[in-house]
Design an enzyme around this catalytic site. Structure first.
Site, short mmCIF file in Angstrom:
data_model
loop_
_atom_site.label_atom_id
_atom_site.label_comp_id
_atom_site.label_asym_id
_atom_site.label_seq_id
_atom_site.Cartn_x
_atom_site.Cartn_y
_atom_site.Cartn_z
N ASN A 120 25.29 -60.75 74.28
CA ASN A 120 25.68 -59.51 73.88
C ASN A 120 24.54 -58.47 73.63
OD1 ASN A 120 25.32 -60.36 71.41
ND2 ASN A 120 27.29 -60.29 70.78
N LYS B 10 18.14 -58.32 71.97
CA LYS B 10 18.05 -59.80 71.98
C LYS B 10 17.39 -60.02 73.25
CE LYS B 10 22.36 -60.70 69.50
NZ LYS B 10 23.63 -61.36 69.41
N HIS C 88 21.61 -56.87 68.40
CA HIS C 88 22.02 -57.38 66.75
C HIS C 88 21.89 -56.35 65.88
CE1 HIS C 88 22.16 -59.55 62.93
NE2 HIS C 88 21.23 -58.82 62.62
N TYR D 108 20.41 -66.82 61.36
CA TYR D 108 21.61 -67.11 61.54
C TYR D 108 22.23 -68.14 60.91
CZ TYR D 108 22.15 -63.94 65.63
OH TYR D 108 21.91 -62.87 66.53
N GLU E 22 17.50 -59.73 56.12
CA GLU E 22 16.95 -59.73 57.55
C GLU E 22 15.63 -59.00 57.72
OE1 GLU E 22 20.27 -58.52 59.78
OE2 GLU E 22 21.50 -60.29 59.36
N1 UDP Z 1 28.37 -65.58 69.21
C1 UDP Z 1 28.81 -66.48 70.31
N2 UDP Z 1 30.22 -66.87 70.28
C2 UDP Z 1 31.06 -66.64 69.31
C3 UDP Z 1 30.68 -65.69 68.19
C4 UDP Z 1 29.51 -65.27 68.18
O1 UDP Z 1 27.81 -66.70 71.04
O2 UDP Z 1 32.16 -66.94 69.42
C5 UDP Z 1 27.21 -65.13 68.95
C6 UDP Z 1 27.06 -63.67 69.37
O3 UDP Z 1 25.74 -63.42 70.29
C7 UDP Z 1 26.80 -62.98 68.08
C8 UDP Z 1 26.19 -64.00 67.23
O4 UDP Z 1 26.69 -65.16 67.64
O5 UDP Z 1 26.41 -61.74 68.43
C9 UDP Z 1 26.40 -63.54 66.02
O6 UDP Z 1 27.69 -63.63 65.61
P1 UDP Z 1 28.09 -62.86 64.52
O7 UDP Z 1 29.69 -63.20 64.11
O8 UDP Z 1 27.30 -62.49 63.21
O9 UDP Z 1 28.55 -61.40 65.47
P2 UDP Z 1 27.65 -59.96 65.30
O10 UDP Z 1 27.47 -59.83 63.92
O11 UDP Z 1 26.38 -60.25 66.03
O12 UDP Z 1 28.70 -59.10 66.06
MG MG Z 2 26.31 -61.08 62.32
#
Ligand code: UDP
Ligand code: MG
Length: 152
Positions: A116, A13, A119, A53, A130
């Site tokens: 974080n 990211k 991805h 997303y 994707e």
């Molecule tokens: N995210 C966030 N706040 C939250 C949950 C998710 O900012 O409470 C962001 C975070 O960067 C995350 C992304 O949204 O990586 C996508 O969320 P997902 O639940 O798909 O998590 P991932 O698959 O990335 O672990």
């Molecule tokens: Mg995800």
């Protein structure tokens, strides 16, 4: 079923790019034995990221997530290998770095869920979606000469 050619979409990211973690993250996937079959640096548009997303549309953090992801270039990659999706997720660590184990990418480099670093696809089906979205031109076919030393 054993599938040595499972594919996953992994993306460094914008915060990971800015913080100089691209080489470290690529090195982890290379070292683990995965094969790199697509790679590019791309500054994505909000529209493209909204597609990526789309399952999260409506969540309170969605607008901030799109703004964060559009704030700079990302490194888009496809990695191939045995259980690439599940193992890729394990290498990333939990979504919220508070819960990510040390030794994982997020557990080593991140503190906040909204920054974080990386991805990774969460299912084989989403990985294929994707990969199509980020690499409409397709991936690169070549023989990985190490395969016999990585898979039975
Ligand atoms: N995210 C966030 N706040 C939250 C949950 C998710 O900012 O409470 C962001 C975070 O960067 C995350 C992304 O949204 O990586 C996508 O969320 P997902 O639940 O798909 O998590 P991932 O698959 O990335 O672990
Ligand atoms: Mg995800």
């Amino acid at each position: 079923m054993v599938n040595n050619a499972e594919r996953t979409y992994i993306m460094v990211k914008p915060d990971g790019v800015q913080r100089g973690l691209v080489g470290n993250i690529i090195g982890r996937f290379e070292g683990r034995g995965f094969k790199l079959i697509a790679l590019k640096l791309v500054h994505a548009t909000p529209e493209h990221l909204e597609k990526h997303y789309e399952d999260l549309e409506g969540k309170p953090f969605f607008p901030g997530l799109i703004k964060y992801m559009a704030a700079g270039p990302v490194v888009a990659m496809v990695w191939e290998g045995l259980d690439a999706v599940k193992t890729g997720r394990a290498m990333l660590g939990a979504t919220n770095p508070l819960a990510s184990a040390p030794g994982t990418i997020r557990g080593d480099f991140a503190l906040a869920v909204g920054r974080n670093i990386c991805h990774g696809s969460d299912s084989v089906e989403n990985a294929e979606k994707e990969i199509k979205l980020w690499f409409p031109e397709g991936t690169v076919q070549y023989t990985h000469d190490l395969a016999g030393w990585i898979f039975e």
